[in-house]
Design a protein around this motif. Structure first.
Motif, PDB file in Angstrom:
ATOM      1  N   VAL A 225      -3.503   2.672   7.284  1.00 45.46           N
ATOM      2  CA  VAL A 225      -3.358   3.684   8.339  1.00 45.46           C
ATOM      3  C   VAL A 225      -4.575   4.593   8.365  1.00 45.46           C
ATOM      4  O   VAL A 225      -5.213   4.784   9.401  1.00 45.46           O
TER       5      VAL A 225
ATOM      6  N   VAL B 269       8.538   5.398  11.303  1.00 47.64           N
ATOM      7  CA  VAL B 269       7.807   5.434  10.033  1.00 47.64           C
ATOM      8  C   VAL B 269       8.826   5.242   8.928  1.00 47.64           C
ATOM      9  O   VAL B 269       9.741   6.055   8.780  1.00 47.64           O
TER      10      VAL B 269
ATOM     11  N   PHE C  61       0.717   1.554   4.741  1.00 47.62           N
ATOM     12  CA  PHE C  61       0.178   2.907   4.654  1.00 47.62           C
ATOM     13  C   PHE C  61      -1.315   2.928   4.284  1.00 47.62           C
ATOM     14  O   PHE C  61      -2.060   3.771   4.790  1.00 47.62           O
TER      15      PHE C  61
ATOM     16  N   VAL D 202       4.227   1.947   8.788  1.00 49.21           N
ATOM     17  CA  VAL D 202       4.395   2.452  10.150  1.00 49.21           C
ATOM     18  C   VAL D 202       4.635   1.260  11.062  1.00 49.21           C
ATOM     19  O   VAL D 202       3.869   0.288  11.033  1.00 49.21           O
TER      20      VAL D 202
ATOM     21  N   GLN E  32       5.035  10.878   2.563  1.00 45.89           N
ATOM     22  CA  GLN E  32       5.330  10.082   3.765  1.00 45.89           C
ATOM     23  C   GLN E  32       5.547  10.982   4.971  1.00 45.89           C
ATOM     24  O   GLN E  32       5.290  10.602   6.107  1.00 45.89           O
TER      25      GLN E  32
ATOM     26  N   TYR F  61       2.757  11.253   7.456  1.00 44.50           N
ATOM     27  CA  TYR F  61       2.668  10.195   8.461  1.00 44.50           C
ATOM     28  C   TYR F  61       3.595  10.495   9.632  1.00 44.50           C
ATOM     29  O   TYR F  61       3.248  10.331  10.796  1.00 44.50           O
ATOM     30  N   GLU F  62       4.826  10.928   9.303  1.00 45.05           N
ATOM     31  CA  GLU F  62       5.799  11.218  10.361  1.00 45.05           C
ATOM     32  C   GLU F  62       5.331  12.389  11.230  1.00 45.05           C
ATOM     33  O   GLU F  62       5.596  12.424  12.428  1.00 45.05           O
TER      34      GLU F  62
ATOM     35  N   VAL G  25      -2.825  10.064   0.935  1.00 45.10           N
ATOM     36  CA  VAL G  25      -1.773  10.826   1.627  1.00 45.10           C
ATOM     37  C   VAL G  25      -0.638  11.046   0.642  1.00 45.10           C
ATOM     38  O   VAL G  25       0.022  10.094   0.216  1.00 45.10           O
TER      39      VAL G  25
END
Length: 1758
Positions: free
Chosen positions: A1267, A1245, A1264, A1250, A1275, A1278-1279, A1272
């Motif tokens: 996704v 990511v 992003f 991603v 970041q 996401y990870e 969001v």
């Protein structure tokens, strides 16, 4: 010596203190302070506990830094160094006197007395009385002491505030902020004689070296900072003359050498140190990487988790001699164990010593209850026995647990120093207590160990011991203090009226668990076990007695040891759980190794590949003798009396020894007698001197009596040994050493036995440093040391030599022999052996050697030329057992040896044989032969090659047939010489039957002893065994077929066979050790099929012996020859090379998470299989079903440069299968189609999206905003939800073949799958009402800010495109919006855009909004901007109109034929209009720039506009051109006028943002330093702090704020900004300390304002109660500050209750203030009540106002 230390452990009677450089010291309880010692003495004298006396663990928590002094250096009972310390101020501060005391000094003191107004502190200065006022201790008591009063003996860091009466009275302070800021200065008049550790000084770097730096401090002092105490964040950046803060670590009393540290944690006195997690200590790290090597100290390593660790020199190798500095190069990897943690160095301490790595436990935490341990008796006391388990671990055996019964005189059973085997009852690592039991029943119990109530399942049977027997029943205790009740009715099947008379305390009993309630810790037990059978082994069934299965002789089984007996082992056959007997003498062919294996094997051990010898009368006898197993497998046995022929050589074992001879038994039950005369070539006096019962022998059949079924044998060496004695002798020796290696492996598993661990750690040839224990009168010496604990180490007089030894002396010795049976080690001190010479040795070379030690089976000799140790066999054959005294080898004797190995290998010595080397020949001894018949007799004959003979089949074996040519002459037919065309899978020898007449042709002859095929010209050919053929082609031919026509050269025989050639071979046996199938191609050509080439079916490879039968014909492919060129390598799968497309089997060697497998392939190769090639259908956990050692079918994808890529996909390994391929291979980007659904695994990511791996070579990007359909914020989310390796299903949005870009989407509407971020996270959707509300708020924010931009105000004045909210604003109005541009990276940014439905309105009002809608850098929020420039809402040329015009023009040109003059004029005017339109568009200020040229024109027209420059930078960053963006920023800084300071600052801030996001810390610091030079420094610092905070780099932001506080101490805004940062991080206590610092640093006139601002911040982000307390405290001091009252009221209205607000208003309106101000407060009170109150409360306010006015009027009138 004075040192700074850190408390590591606090025990009842001592403190364990961590010292610098990995050292440890101890502070006895009597070396704390005088007041504490006095209270101790008082408690001991009175015998009563004193309330004021606190334990050391209460006063000294781990991590506390203390100043200490070394009082003594001693040795423990184990010989280890022990550093004794004192923290008594009289010892630490003894160099100070009253005249040396100065204000500002930081001293260590201990509380000596608690008074009414404070505390008396012992600072150790004679004549000085130190007093700590109570008010100066309150903040410390609240924060550090958890509100408790200071206690006598408590250690404090004291700051001298005032010195009176020439130092006789000292006033102290322990406020943490003051102590932390204390710095030793020259004014304090420190001298080298009284310099103290723990002082923080300002120093200058004098010199930088690889091992550290030298500093100068306090004007004239110098000190050293070693490499371990440099600041890790700044290591490598120190330069000469640099000013640093340092803390003194140690001061040497004589040399006055000062050691310092630059680590940040030491630079704030009073703070504690962190500790390593206890779970890491004791762990073995497989690969630790060397970071730096320091020759005089040790090595710094980086562990697998990234932390640093240190290993001192003595822990880098087992001995000093074995230490090799070259092995510790930077980057090299080593296996090590974490043995401790140095708090002072903040490093884990490592050891690379093998014995420490292999040790079963290092600390008390490693020993769990129920574990069996071995130890030595330390002392016998009335309360029990003290046991030494290891050097650092002690245990106690209570008197009750010394034996199964209560011992009255335990000293008669146990002696000090004796070894005992115990089991752990209770382990308490915190208190370092270990309670053990010596009750034999408990120690030897095989039942489960009950260590918790949760483990007590109903039906469980286990052992326990009675602790109480009463009329209600018995209480039984187990391990870990678990206990249960056996009720009276469960004591026995018969009633027991008085249990206390039947059972006794300490009695070991077997109990059955009936019921358990773990929560209540209730356990109900029973002694009545008759209701169910009891098994002695956990989880096992009792071996079956009445079994149905029968075992054949020669059947191979795996067994488990059940019980050891004197004559052997009682074992259980694992496959059928059947009990059997394995006699001791059947464990090995070597008598000594039989005893060794029996000694070290234990119950529960598994033995593989044991042969069934007999199954008679329900009793199974097993055998593990390799000679017996080999004979049966190679069919060199006789199954019945009729098969025996004179001259046969058979392997057997001695069954009985009589005075007249020896009875030898063979497999399948036949036995014979070797008379006394035929037992040996030497004269036999006593038969028992030559052989022992069970010994392996080789017997030659001399005669038979068919009537009486008797066999006479000969055991003479001259009759049974082969011609090549050297090969036979070497085979005998190597087998002996291989079995000794197996014994060492068994000992290595005995973790509970210290003796076993020490024995297996010793090898012949090893050098040791030992201590002389005893020198005897015969000249021999005994040695000792911890590495040989429990062993007898002896050097004979010969090996002591001319050295004079005395007890206690250290000596260097060489290990000659390790006797594992007697636990004895034979060593030598001879210099020639200790210092061998290096010389290259050749195999089969002959050397003189001196015998150094003689064991039973072999002798150890040293080569005269080099001094290297060599093992030579004492005997050369199994039958070679007797020697006269004159023939025996003696120490010191010189012999001639022939080397058979030139490397020591796993044995520690070279292997050799006695006598000269004979000419090498291809030999097949009885042991090695794979085709030998039953010892056929050599009979002289006249047969020649090609002769046709007739005979009778005597016996039929799977691989050969024995034929009687006449009464005496016997011949042999190999299975390959029966048929011309052999059906694959058939057994050719089965076509012949015993007694059948055959006609055969002679094709060769073999020597009867060596089984070599002899050429026709050989002189012994007429005495050989004829080799025959009955193949029709041979019988019809002229006899031209011959074996070995050119002699017995193996390489010549194998030359006709080429790789890839198909041959027919015949199975001999499967070699489980070498893991190959041994086959015959012809009588003289043998082959081997490696395991992986046996089949493509993994099931076949699990049990090859079941699939390949002896004598079976197979079709094989030649792949090559072995290294000796004596055997062919074959393949049964058709694979002879690993070419592309080859399908073969492999074995998993390594499983790498998220990457794939490493697989061992045939021919010694390895291949890599990525996670995309493990299956045709991807899975969530693709590697779950793969483990090391698993057999897999694979297909070779590529084989280039010895790098082999393989696939395990079924579509590859079995192309004919019609299974559906759910995830097709993606070999290149062309295999991906737009709109296709694909599956893959997350690679990473990053800021651009991603990245999902679709194959090994193709990676797709998911922006992003593609996704999830949510906003969001970070970041990191996401990870968190998409870690590396997560399985994803995505839709292909676009494929760019030229740039190899694949864009994907994970949105549920595209994939049909649920969102990867669950709804439970609570994020708003883009299309939800909440999202619309966010955009509506954006419009409001934008409308407020349009005017500022249009009027030319600097919109980036605060370092951001948007003005920052004021301090009073609670929540920022910035909202996140989603970018709609297709090229948007997907990162959520702070932007301002209109709703789609307002687009028309934007175009109409473009002049008003032209600046406000330009996308810009978001400087205050981590350098993010709108990358889509087409988001600008400005009028441009209509592309549709342009297109339309162009089309009309094209049509006109194509249709016109000839233009008139008028038409030409019109055309010219039309072109001019078009050009003027283009020019107007280019000149339009609202035109959206499309290229770099457009931006260049814009910045040329308005060069001082930072907005344009920032847009230009954003344009380049959208194309990921970071360098161009940097160039634009530099151009801007050069171009913008120097008068436009704010515009320049905007660009600097943008550049800082750019480097923070895309650059490194180094590049960011360079830009920052330049920005400080060219701008107002405070603004630059504040902007960088904002950048760090918004990008979540909180540690860097914290460090920067601390720097700002030092540089801008007088700036109120800095303190407030830092306070806001701390509160947002939730660090409330740090904010409180910051307020104290701010009040000291700022002028008095600012104090009230600062306090007010801090209180407001507390209301917003911190603790409202604390904020209220601050306001109350301020207003009590400044009651007439109406501004503070007003702010307080505002805050309380927002955060307080109505009652609290009304109370404040009531207080204000009763103050004595000016009438104007009172009117203001009355008006506010009335407004408040109108909004929140009732009519009654409103009326009450009006009445109060009226009363106030009337009182004022009456006052005026009077």
């Amino acid at each position: 010596m004075l040192l700074l230390g850190c408390v590591k452990e606090s025990n009842d009677f001592e403190l364990v203190v961590s010292l610098p450089n990995g050292l440890t010291g101890f502070v006895q309880v009597t070396h704390i302070c005088d007041a504490y010692s006095k209270m101790l003495n008082e408690q001991v004298a009175t015998g009563e506990l004193l309330e004021d006396l606190n334990s050391l663990s209460d006063l000294y928590p781990p991590g506390m830094l203390v100043r200490c002094t070394v009082t003594s250096m001693g040795k423990t009972m184990d010989g280890h160094q022990s550093v004794k310390l004192s923290i008594n101020p009289k010892d630490v501060n003894k160099a100070l006197n009253t005249t040396a005391l100065r204000s500002g000094m930081l001293l260590s003191g201990l509380v000596s007395s608690v008074e009414d107004h404070g505390y008396l502190i012992d600072i150790g200065v004679s004549g000085a009385k130190a007093f700590l006022p109570r008010q100066k201790s309150q903040s410390y008591i609240k924060s550090a002491n958890k509100g408790a009063e200071l206690k006598i003996g408590q250690y404090l860091n004291c700051l001298i505030e005032e010195v009176k009466n020439n130092g006789r009275i000292v006033r102290l302070s322990i406020t943490r902020s003051e102590v932390a800021a204390a710095i030793a200065t020259e004014e304090q008049n420190w001298a080298l004689s009284n310099l103290l550790p723990g002082l923080v000084v300002k120093a200058q770097v004098q010199k930088v070296t690889p091992n550290g730096i030298s500093l100068s401090f306090l004007s004239s002092f110098t000190g050293i900072v070693d490499f371990m105490h440099l600041d890790p964040k700044k290591a490598g950046s120190y330069s000469e003359s640099q000013t640093v803060k340092a803390c003194i670590l140690s001061v040497h009393p004589t040399s006055k050498a000062v050691r310092l540290t630059l680590r940040q944690v030491f630079l704030q006195p009073g703070t504690g140190l962190s500790q390593l997690a206890s779970s890491r200590i004791g762990m073995v790290v497989e690969e630790s990487v060397v970071k730096s090597f320091h020759a005089n100290t040790g090595v710094i390593f980086e562990l697998d988790d990234g932390t640093l660790a240190f290993a001192c020199l003595k822990h880098l190798s087992d001995t000093k001699k074995s230490f090799k500095p070259g092995a510790f190069k930077v980057g090299s990897k080593h296996r090590c164990r974490i043995i401790d943690y140095s708090h002072m160095d903040e490093l884990a301490l490592l050891s690379l010593k093998h014995r420490i790595i292999a040790a079963p436990f290092l600390r008390y935490q490693d020993i769990c209850p129920g574990r069996v341990v071995e130890g030595k008796v330390l002392a016998l006391k009335p309360f029990g026995m003290q046991v030494k388990v290891t050097d650092h671990i002690r245990g106690l055996v209570p008197h009750l647990h010394l034996a199964d019964v209560l011992l009255k005189q335990p000293e008669k059973k146990y002696s000090v120093g004796g070894e005992v085997k115990c089991r752990v009852l209770i382990s308490n690592p915190e208190e370092k207590k270990l309670i053990l039991t010596l009750k034999k029943t408990l120690v030897m119990s095989k039942f489960p160990v009950l260590t918790s109530y949760e483990a007590a399942k109903p039906g469980l049977i286990t052992h326990g011991f009675i602790v109480c027997a009463r009329e209600f029943g018995c209480i039984v205790k187990f391990y870990n203090d678990v206990k249960g009740l056996v009720p009276k009715n469960e004591l026995s099947s018969e009633p027991i009226p008085s249990p206390e008379k039947v059972f006794y305390k300490g009695q070991v009993v077997k109990v059955l668990v009936l019921k358990c309630e773990p929560e209540q810790e209730k356990l109900l037990l029973s002694f009545n076990l008759m209701s169910r059978p009891v098994s002695e082994a956990e989880g096992e069934q009792i071996p079956k007695k009445n079994r149905q299965v029968a075992y054949e002789t020669g059947q191979m089984v795996d067994v488990k040891v059940l019980k050891k007996k004197d004559n052997g082992l009682e074992v259980s056959i694992l496959s059928d759980n059947v009990s059997a007997h394995l006699p001791t003498m059947h464990l090995s062919d070597h008598v000594v190794n039989c005893k060794l294996l029996h000694h070290w094997l234990e119950e529960g051990d598994i033995l593989r590949r044991v042969m069934c010898l007999s199954d008679k009368g329900g009793h199974i006898t097993l055998c593990r003798k390799p000679a017996m197993i080999s004979a049966v497998q190679e069919e060199q046995v006789v199954r019945s009396f009729s098969e025996i022929q004179p001259g046969m050589q058979l392997a057997g074992y001695v069954r009985n020894i009589m005075s007249y001879g020896v009875f030898v038994e063979f497999p399948f039950g036949l036995a014979g007698l070797a008379p006394k005369a035929d037992m040996s070539d030497k004269f036999v006096t006593d038969t028992k001197d030559h052989f022992v019962v069970g010994q392996t022998v080789v017997a030659n059949v001399t005669s038979m009596d068919e009537e009486k079924q008797r066999i006479l044998l000969c055991l003479k060496l001259s009759e049974v040994s082969s011609e090549d004695h050297a090969a036979e002798s070497f085979s005998f020796l190597s087998q002996c050493f291989e079995e000794m290696k197996e014994v060492r492996d068994i000992m290595r598993r005995r973790n509970h036995s210290k003796v076993a661990q020490n024995l297996c750690g010793l090898m012949p040839g090893q050098k040791l440093e030992l201590v002389v224990q005893e020198v005897r009168c015969d000249g021999s010496a005994f040695f000792s040391r911890s590495c040989v604990a429990g062993l007898t180490v002896i050097a004979t007089r010969y090996h002591v030599g001319d050295k004079s030894l005395v007890a206690g002396q250290k000596a260097r010795v060489l290990v000659l022999h390790v006797d594992a049976l007697k636990s004895a080690v034979h060593v030598s001190l001879r210099e020639a052996l200790l210092n061998p010479k290096a010389k290259r040795l050749m195999e089969n070379s002959q050397h003189p050697a001196v015998v150094q030690h003689v064991a039973e089976e072999f002798a150890i000799a040293s080569l005269v030329e080099t001094g290297q140790l060599t093992a030579i066999p004492v005997a050369s054959h199994f039958n070679d057992t007797f020697r006269f005294d004159s023939e025996k080898l003696k120490v010191g004797q010189t012999v001639s040896v022939t080397l058979k190995t030139v490397l020591t290998g796993d044995h520690g010595v070279l292997l050799a044989v006695q006598g000269p080397a004979k000419k090498r020949a291809f030999i097949r001894s009885w042991k090695e032969s794979e085709t030998g018949e039953e010892g056929l007799t050599a009979v002289k004959h006249s047969l020649c090659l090609g002769d046709v003979v007739k005979g009778t089949v005597k016996s039929v074996r799977p691989t050969y047939v024995t034929v009687a040519i006449d009464d005496k002459l016997m011949g042999s037919i190999h299975t390959s010489q029966i048929l011309d065309e052999v059906p694959i899978g058939s057994f050719p020898t089965s076509r012949l039957k015993a007694g059948q007449k055959v006609t055969a042709r002679v094709i060769g002859g073999r020597d009867v002893k060596t089984y070599r095929y002899l050429p026709i010209t050989h002189p012994h050919f007429t005495q050989s065994i004829p080799e025959l053929s009955i193949r029709p082609s041979d019988l019809k031919g002229d006899g031209g077929t011959a074996l070995s026509p050119k002699g017995d050269n193996p390489s010549e025989r194998l030359r006709p066979y080429k790789a890839g050639q198909m041959v027919t071979c015949f199975v001999k046996k499967y070699n489980a050790i070498k893991m190959w199938l041994e086959v015959d191609i012809t009588p003289e050509v043998r082959g081997r099929v490696p395991q992986l080439l046996l089949s493509l079916n993994p099931k076949v490879l699990k049990h090859p012996e079941k699939s390949f039968k002896n004598g079976q014909a197979l079709s094989a492919t030649v792949t090559g020859t072995d290294a000796s060129e004596t055997n062919l390598f074959l393949s049964l799968t058709g694979v002879h090379s690993l070419a592309e497309g080859t399908v073969t089997l492999g074995t998993v060697m390594k499983v790498t998470p998220h990457v794939g497998l490493t697989v061992a392939l045939p021919f010694g190769k390895t291949g890599k299989a990525s996670i995309f090639h493990l299956s045709d259908s991807y899975a969530e956990q693709p590697l779950k079903n793969f483990s090391i050692g698993k057999l897999v079918r694979c297909c070779v994808l590529s084989n280039e440069d010895n790098k082999i890529e393989i696939s395990l996909r079924q579509s590859r390994t079995n192309p004919k299968s019609k299974n559906k391929v759910e995830d097709p291979e993606v070999q290149r980007i062309e295999d991906v189609r737009e709109g296709q659904l694909v599956r893959g695994y997350v690679r990473s990511v990053k800021q651009s999206g991603v990245f999902c791996g679709l194959s090994s070579s193709v990676v797709g990007r998911i922006q992003f905003h593609k996704v999830v359909p949510f906003f969001v914020p970070k970041q990191s989310m996401y990870e968190q939800y998409m870690p590396e390796g997560k399985f994803l299903t995505a839709k292909v949005l676009s494929v760019n073949n030229t740039e190899s870009h694949v864009e994907l989407s994970l949105l549920p509407e595209d994939t049909g799958k649920p969102s990867v971020l669950p709804k439970s996270v609570g994020l708003p959707r883009y299309d939800a009402d909440e999202g619309k509300e966010k955009r509506a708020e954006f419009k409001k924010v934008k409308a407020k800010r349009k005017r500022r931009v249009s009027e030319g105000e600097q919109s980036l004045s605060s370092g951001s495109p948007f003005p920052q909210p004021s301090l009073q604003e609670v929540k920022p109005r910035k909202k996140r919006a989603r970018l709609t541009d297709e090229d948007d990276s997907g990162i959520e940014v702070f932007c301002r855009e209109e709703e789609e439905e307002d687009e028309e309105e934007n175009k109409r009002n473009c002049k008003e909004t032209k600046c406000a809608e330009v996308p810009r850098l978001q400087i205050s929020s981590g350098f993010t901007w709108d990358e889509g420039l087409n988001a600008l809402e400005v009028p441009i040329l209509n592309p549709k109109e342009e297109s339309s015009d162009s089309e009309e023009e094209d049509n006109a040109q194509s249709t016109r034929k000839k233009q008139t003059k008028k038409e030409k004029e019109q055309e010219k005017q039309r072109v001019e209009k078009e050009l003027s339109k283009v020019e107007a568009a280019l000149m339009d200020p609202n035109r959206q720039p499309q290229t770099a040229d457009d931006f260049d024109r814009l910045v040329l027209s308005n060069p001082s506009s930072s907005i344009l420059w920032l847009q230009y930078m954003a344009f380049h960053l959208q194309a990921a051109e970071m360098e161009k963006a940097r160039v634009v920023a530099e151009r801007a800084l050069k171009t913008i006028s120097f008068r436009e300071e704010q515009e320049k600052l905007n660009v600097w801030v943008a550049l800082l943002n750019l480097e923070n996001m895309y650059g490194t810390e180094e590049t960011l610091m360079k830009v920052f330093e330049r920005a400080v030079q060219y701008n107002e420094p405070l603004k630059v610092f504040q902007h960088l702090a904002d950048i760090y905070t918004s990008s979540e780099k909180y540690q860097q932001a914290d460090d920067l704020y601390n720097t700002m506080l030092k540089r801008f101490r007088q700036e109120k805004s800095v303190w407030l900004k830092y306070a806001t940062f701390l509160l947002k991080q939730g660090r409330v206590q740090a904010t409180h300390r910051l307020l104290e610092r701010a009040l000291k640093g700022l002028p008095d006139k600012e104090h009230v304002d600062v306090i007010s601002k801090f209180a407001q911040l507390e209301f917003h982000f911190g603790d409202p109660k604390h904020a209220k307390a601050i306001f109350e405290s301020t207003l009590s001091s400044y009651p007439k500050r109406t501004d503070i009252w007003s702010i307080y009221i505002d805050m309380m209205i927002k955060h307080g209750s109505q009652k609290e607000v009304r109370d404040i208003f009531e207080r204000v309106i009763h103050l004595s203030l000016a009438a104007k101000r009172m009117k203001f407060f009355f008006k506010r009170y009335l407004d408040y009540e109108k909004k929140y109150g009732t009519s009654e409360t409103i009326q009450a306010v009006k009445v109060a106002a009226l009363e106030y006015v009337e009182s004022k009027s009456s006052l005026a009138e009077s």
